[in-house]
Design an enzyme around this catalytic site. Structure first.
Site, PDB file in Angstrom:
ATOM      1  CB  ALA A 173      16.329   6.265  39.301  1.00  0.00           C
ATOM      2  CG  ASP A 204      21.605   3.563  34.740  1.00  0.00           C
ATOM      3  OD1 ASP A 204      22.540   3.053  35.937  1.00  0.00           O
ATOM      4  OD2 ASP A 204      20.764   2.526  34.567  1.00  0.00           O
TER       5      ASP A 204
HETATM    6  N1  LIG Z   1      11.182   8.269  45.061  1.00  0.00           N
HETATM    7  C1  LIG Z   1      11.973   9.122  44.573  1.00  0.00           C
HETATM    8  N2  LIG Z   1      11.478  10.447  44.655  1.00  0.00           N
HETATM    9  C2  LIG Z   1      12.327  11.417  44.186  1.00  0.00           C
HETATM   10  N3  LIG Z   1      13.550  11.214  43.336  1.00  0.00           N
HETATM   11  C3  LIG Z   1      13.884   9.905  43.193  1.00  0.00           C
HETATM   12  C4  LIG Z   1      12.942   8.869  44.003  1.00  0.00           C
HETATM   13  N4  LIG Z   1      13.809   7.619  43.582  1.00  0.00           N
HETATM   14  C5  LIG Z   1      15.038   7.880  43.041  1.00  0.00           C
HETATM   15  N5  LIG Z   1      15.092   9.470  42.755  1.00  0.00           N
HETATM   16  C6  LIG Z   1      16.064  10.206  42.193  1.00  0.00           C
HETATM   17  O1  LIG Z   1      16.860   9.391  41.261  1.00  0.00           O
HETATM   18  C7  LIG Z   1      18.185   9.340  42.019  1.00  0.00           C
HETATM   19  C8  LIG Z   1      19.098   8.166  41.937  1.00  0.00           C
HETATM   20  O2  LIG Z   1      17.914   7.075  42.558  1.00  0.00           O
HETATM   21  P1  LIG Z   1      18.605   5.932  43.231  1.00  0.00           P
HETATM   22  O3  LIG Z   1      17.346   4.851  43.935  1.00  0.00           O
HETATM   23  O4  LIG Z   1      19.359   6.317  44.679  1.00  0.00           O
HETATM   24  O5  LIG Z   1      19.649   5.164  42.567  1.00  0.00           O
HETATM   25  P2  LIG Z   1      19.814   3.775  41.847  1.00  0.00           P
HETATM   26  O6  LIG Z   1      18.866   3.543  40.645  1.00  0.00           O
HETATM   27  O7  LIG Z   1      20.968   3.677  41.341  1.00  0.00           O
HETATM   28  O8  LIG Z   1      19.455   2.717  42.962  1.00  0.00           O
HETATM   29  C9  LIG Z   1      18.115   9.850  43.313  1.00  0.00           C
HETATM   30  O9  LIG Z   1      19.318  10.599  43.623  1.00  0.00           O
HETATM   31  C10 LIG Z   1      16.693  10.760  43.149  1.00  0.00           C
HETATM   32  O10 LIG Z   1      17.314  11.996  42.359  1.00  0.00           O
HETATM   33 MG   LIG Z   2      22.496   2.191  40.742  1.00  0.00          MG
END
Ligand SMILES: Nc1ncnc2c1ncn2[C@@H]1O[C@H](COP(=O)(O)OP(=O)(O)O)[C@@H](O)[C@H]1O
Ligand SMILES: [Mg+2]
Length: 317
Positions: A268, A270
């Protein structure tokens, strides 16, 4: 040398991008107890989505090291077939690509890695090669994973190459992407990450990581810290939570749209980085870039794996 006041508007020399890091062989569960072989890795996932989204508007290169074996050849062939520039993929006759396997336990996914002696760990062994790879890029993208896999002396090569590139106007973006098991200790993280922040313009952290390492109470605290450490543009990802961002000397918060049918949140962050950076490279504002990032990440979590199927990649505004 370009002046860098405490905040400035980011201007790209051009839209060409060099992303640097490790791509691994991915073994993902498929039907019938079989595994499907793919390739993935954080900065690679970002570069791949950027190349698909930008098409002819930019040359997107991946800077890494792989082996001389047939799987490494397949990786380079796949890069080229998907319109990425593989000119700066180095070859190591003694090593091969790292590998990870995804184990499904109900809906939980466990990742098992074989990457400690990968060719990518040598990607910054040659300072001159890195400088050549970065030369003329409008944007360089790297992550905390890129730094974590390098020996300390090789990190110095990378920092030196970033400094040189920035002196000629290249913009550097950095996702801290903290993976504690890749580092000796959180103290090492706290020593090395600020060096990267001092060498970057755009920081794209995830709040969970920042909270873990630095104890930030709120995304606004993350922004304040990262701006203090050298970034001038910051967007803090926070899963389904809103995105706090800072650009051109001011902060704002944008809600994250609700995403239906989420099946796998791998990649997500990336994909967000890819949408954000691609939008900025084509001249969109930071606020618009956040919404494009959310579109890309929203799309990737509706599919298995770290990449959006080519036919479902959102069009850039
Ligand atoms: N449950 C969710 N619902 C909606 N969007 C999500 C959700 N999880 C992730 N995203 C989207 O993916 C982006 C990155 O997710 P995040 O979990 O914060 O990053 P990472 O994958 O680096 O841990 C968020 O900013 C959002 O746009
Ligand atoms: Mg990350």
């Amino acid at each position: 040398m370009r002046k860098r006041p405490c905040w400035h508007m980011i201007r790209f020399l051009n839209a060409n991008t060099a992303a640097v890091g490790e791509a691994m062989v991915e073994m993902a569960p498929a039907d019938g107890g079989l595994y499907r072989r793919g390739f993935a890795g954080d900065t690679f996932n970002t570069a791949w989505h950027m190349a698909q989204a930008l098409g002819q508007q930019a040359r997107v290169g991946y800077v890494t090291r792989v082996g001389c074996d047939s799987i490494s050849e397949s990786f380079v062939a796949e890069l080229r077939a998907d319109s990425l520039d593989a000119t700066h993929v180095g070859r190591d006759p003694q090593r091969n690509m790292g590998l990870y396997l995804i184990e499904l336990d109900g809906v939980e996914r466990h990742f098992h890695y074989w990457r400690s002696a990968s060719a990518a760990r040598q990607l910054a062994a040659d300072r001159g090669a890195l400088q050549a790879a970065f030369s003329g890029a409008g944007l360089i993208h790297l992550s905390g994973i890129t730094l974590a896999i390098l020996a300390p002396e090789h990190r110095e090569n990378l920092f030196a190459a970033l400094t040189l590139a920035r002196q000629s106007g290249t913009v550097v973006s950095f996702d801290p992407n903290i993976r504690p098991r890749l580092w000796k200790s959180l103290d090492e993280v706290r020593q090395v990450i600020p060096r990267a922040l001092a060498n970057c313009d755009i920081a794209l952290p995830s709040f969970d990581d920042e909270k873990l390492v630095w104890g930030d109470a709120h995304p606004s605290a993350t922004i304040a810290r990262l701006v203090g450490q050298g970034a001038v543009e910051v967007a803090v990802k926070d899963g389904a939570g809103p995105i706090a961002y800072w650009a051109e000397g001011a902060g704002a918060v944008l809600p994250t749209p609700v995403v239906g049918s989420i099946c796998d949140t791998t990649g997500a962050g990336d994909a967000f980085n890819a949408g954000y950076l691609a939008a900025r490279l084509i001249g969109q504002s930071p606020a618009k870039a956040v919404t494009v990032g959310q579109q890309f990440s929203g799309r990737v979590i509706q599919h298995y794996g770290a990449r959006i199927p080519k036919s479902a990649i959102p069009a850039l505004p």
